[in-house]
Design an enzyme around this catalytic site. Structure first.
Site, short mmCIF file in Angstrom:
data_model
loop_
_atom_site.label_atom_id
_atom_site.label_comp_id
_atom_site.label_asym_id
_atom_site.label_seq_id
_atom_site.Cartn_x
_atom_site.Cartn_y
_atom_site.Cartn_z
CG HIS A 22 21.36 12.94 3.89
ND1 HIS A 22 20.13 13.16 4.47
CD2 HIS A 22 21.23 13.27 2.59
CE1 HIS A 22 19.30 13.61 3.53
NE2 HIS A 22 19.93 13.68 2.39
CE LYS A 46 13.68 17.65 -3.40
NZ LYS A 46 14.66 16.71 -2.81
NE ARG A 100 17.90 8.25 -2.34
CZ ARG A 100 17.26 9.33 -2.01
NH1 ARG A 100 16.72 9.41 -0.83
NH2 ARG A 100 17.13 10.33 -2.83
CB SER A 138 14.66 13.61 3.59
OG SER A 138 16.04 13.63 3.79
P1 ADP Z 1 18.26 16.73 -3.11
O1 ADP Z 1 17.05 17.59 -2.95
O2 ADP Z 1 19.44 17.46 -3.69
O3 ADP Z 1 18.01 15.40 -3.79
P2 ADP Z 1 18.56 15.22 -0.63
O4 ADP Z 1 18.90 15.77 0.71
O5 ADP Z 1 17.27 14.51 -0.79
O6 ADP Z 1 18.71 16.45 -1.61
O7 ADP Z 1 19.72 14.24 -1.12
C1 ADP Z 1 21.04 14.69 -1.25
C2 ADP Z 1 21.87 13.61 -1.91
O8 ADP Z 1 21.99 12.51 -1.02
C3 ADP Z 1 21.29 13.04 -3.20
O9 ADP Z 1 22.36 12.75 -4.09
C4 ADP Z 1 20.60 11.77 -2.76
O10 ADP Z 1 20.53 10.83 -3.81
C5 ADP Z 1 21.56 11.33 -1.67
N1 ADP Z 1 20.93 10.43 -0.70
C6 ADP Z 1 19.93 10.72 0.16
N2 ADP Z 1 19.61 9.64 0.89
C7 ADP Z 1 20.44 8.62 0.47
C8 ADP Z 1 20.59 7.25 0.81
N3 ADP Z 1 19.81 6.67 1.72
N4 ADP Z 1 21.53 6.53 0.17
C9 ADP Z 1 22.30 7.11 -0.79
N5 ADP Z 1 22.21 8.40 -1.16
C10 ADP Z 1 21.29 9.15 -0.55
#
Ligand code: ADP
Length: 170
Positions: A22, A46, A100, A138
């Site tokens: 993030h 979630k 990703r 996460s």
């Molecule tokens: P959501 O529930 O909206 O997917 P997340 O907190 O899991 O929320 O992710 C928020 C955004 O950050 C998403 O677009 C996700 O693809 C991106 N993201 C999370 N981890 C990574 C990473 N390691 N590399 C690139 N993008 C990431």
């Protein structure tokens, strides 16, 4: 010539917890917009490990200890309404998301497409993290933490401490 219009972007997510992935995306996002709002979703569906307030506080603490692009302002805000409504309310024109693996693509593609239908003037911009942060999620950080693995490869020391504390309480 008058100065260029300030561009506000929204980076929405659950941030349960915020990871190095993030933070990598946030750093890149500050190269694309003038003002960035990191929007922390309630996302009750979630069943997050951390409460909304905890996640907002964690993202704020991460930002406080990061070096971000000079001249760009970043703020953290919770939201629990429709993303396109939130984006309109804060006067943003761009949604930033991270990509990703290929596995993210379908979900992100559908979300961007539907948001664009709901709000045609809105653009979604996808960013990729650096090699070392690309695979971090996460979800796996929580699984590793719950099983006693070392999560400090994937999150900051302060987030790792919050995870330890949370799993100690379980
Ligand atoms: P959501 O529930 O909206 O997917 P997340 O907190 O899991 O929320 O992710 C928020 C955004 O950050 C998403 O677009 C996700 O693809 C991106 N993201 C999370 N981890 C990574 C990473 N390691 N590399 C690139 N993008 C990431």
């Amino acid at each position: 010539m008058s100065s260029a219009k300030q561009r506000t972007g929204v980076y929405p997510g659950t941030f349960d917890p915020p990871t190095n992935g993030h933070m990598d995306i946030i750093t890149r996002a500050t190269r694309v917009v003038d003002h960035l709002i990191v929007a922390v979703a309630v996302n009750a569906g979630k069943e997050p490990l951390f409460t909304l307030d905890e996640r907002v506080a964690m993202v704020e603490a991460e930002l406080a200890s990061s070096k971000l692009q000079a001249g760009v302002t970043v703020e953290v805000r919770p939201f629990d309404n429709l993303l396109v409504e939130f984006v309109a309310d804060v006067g943003a024109s761009v949604i930033l998301r991270g990509l990703r693996a290929v596995s993210d693509f379908e979900y992100e593609f559908q979300m961007a497409g539907m948001n664009s239908r709901l709000s045609p003037e809105l653009e979604t911009v996808f960013l990729m993290a650096s090699d070392k942060n690309q695979f971090i999620s996460s979800r796996f950080v929580k699984e590793i933490g719950r099983l006693g693995g070392d999560v400090r490869h994937f999150v900051s020391a302060q987030v790792a401490a919050r995870l330890d504390q949370r799993f100690d309480d379980e």
